[in-house]
Design a protein around this motif. Sequence first.
Motif, mmCIF file in Angstrom:
data_model
loop_
_atom_site.group_PDB
_atom_site.id
_atom_site.type_symbol
_atom_site.label_atom_id
_atom_site.label_comp_id
_atom_site.label_asym_id
_atom_site.label_seq_id
_atom_site.Cartn_x
_atom_site.Cartn_y
_atom_site.Cartn_z
ATOM 1 N N ARG A 161 -16.618 9.267 -22.998
ATOM 2 C CA ARG A 161 -16.513 9.552 -21.501
ATOM 3 C C ARG A 161 -17.803 10.095 -20.840
ATOM 4 N N VAL A 162 -17.990 9.335 -19.864
ATOM 5 C CA VAL A 162 -19.453 9.734 -19.261
ATOM 6 C C VAL A 162 -19.303 10.951 -18.228
ATOM 7 N N GLU A 163 -20.444 11.656 -18.538
ATOM 8 C CA GLU A 163 -20.649 12.841 -18.029
ATOM 9 C C GLU A 163 -21.707 12.719 -16.950
ATOM 10 N N THR A 164 -22.783 12.023 -17.195
ATOM 11 C CA THR A 164 -24.114 12.157 -16.673
ATOM 12 C C THR A 164 -24.699 10.635 -16.700
ATOM 13 N N VAL A 165 -25.414 10.030 -15.471
ATOM 14 C CA VAL A 165 -26.141 8.919 -15.427
ATOM 15 C C VAL A 165 -27.579 9.070 -14.817
ATOM 16 N N LEU A 166 -28.230 8.586 -15.482
ATOM 17 C CA LEU A 166 -29.890 8.660 -15.046
ATOM 18 C C LEU A 166 -30.215 7.370 -14.722
ATOM 19 N N GLU A 167 -31.161 7.017 -13.891
ATOM 20 C CA GLU A 167 -31.836 5.745 -13.833
ATOM 21 C C GLU A 167 -33.178 5.741 -14.595
ATOM 22 N N LYS A 168 -33.283 5.127 -15.468
ATOM 23 C CA LYS A 168 -34.929 4.869 -16.069
ATOM 24 C C LYS A 168 -35.379 6.198 -16.284
ATOM 25 N N PRO A 169 -34.624 7.125 -17.040
ATOM 26 C CA PRO A 169 -35.113 8.547 -17.451
ATOM 27 C C PRO A 169 -36.250 8.824 -18.228
ATOM 28 N N THR A 170 -36.992 9.642 -18.158
ATOM 29 C CA THR A 170 -38.150 9.897 -19.025
ATOM 30 C C THR A 170 -37.416 10.608 -20.194
ATOM 31 N N PRO A 171 -38.159 10.533 -21.556
ATOM 32 C CA PRO A 171 -37.681 11.072 -22.659
ATOM 33 C C PRO A 171 -37.322 12.475 -22.559
ATOM 34 N N THR A 172 -38.099 13.383 -21.811
ATOM 35 C CA THR A 172 -38.034 14.690 -21.568
ATOM 36 C C THR A 172 -36.414 14.762 -20.870
#
Length: 257
Positions: A161-172
């Motif tokens: 179940r998706v809660e968060t989506v980030l585009e090309k995130p940094t490892p941090t």
Amino acid sequence: MQIRKAVITAAGREQRNLPMQTLFDQQGVERSVLSLVVREAVRAGIDDICIVVWPGDEEPYAKLLSDDAARLSFVRQTEPRGYAHAVFSAREFVKDEPFLHFVGDHIYVGPEAGGCARGLVERATAEDCAVSAVQVTRESLLPLYGSVGGQQVPGKPGLYRVETVLEKPTPTDAEQHLIVPGLRSGQYLCFFGMHVFTPTIFDILSTMLGNAPAGRVSLSTALSELAHREQYLAMIQKGRRFDVGVKYGLFTAQLAL
């Protein structure tokens, strides 16, 4: 939920020639990348397909697909406003139906005879909601993909179940926001380039684009909003994806097919 339509985005300024690249399929027949994507949709039981193109690309793309058994529509993306706007450009074609979505410069090799998309369509139909295909990806590749975080659906391995989506995130950023229980340290769920969306995505994109009338918006941001509005799942895909914009990927795809 019945999925009867597919949308392929192929209008990106830097990617417009990639769908025209040719490969040999499993029968030894030379086909364009775009033809392979169309055939992936047809194998999933969908033959009503819209291709989002830059104005003037309709005719060359149509020639590439003259042998494919699908009903093809072409929609122009008349402004260079990015990937999210390309998806939004297909709104009139999709109307109020859920739809399968591919990017036009990827090809997919699945372990099942029915292809990668069939399993995704079947899962979205069964769950009656939007579902994105994802793959477990090591941390070093995060700058190449959109990524999701969330919780595993109880009793359904490989479904989250998706809660968060980030585009090309940094490892941090990924370590702080995209932890998925059950994955090893340094591993994340990244998009496979194949989704089933509900029409809600168009409502979200309409608002975002209206608030940025001269600029681009992020599809990943829209998907993060989608996860807050309705159930949105991610399914681990067992197949392989090859980005023909990467020379190594194209070479590997030639060997695999």
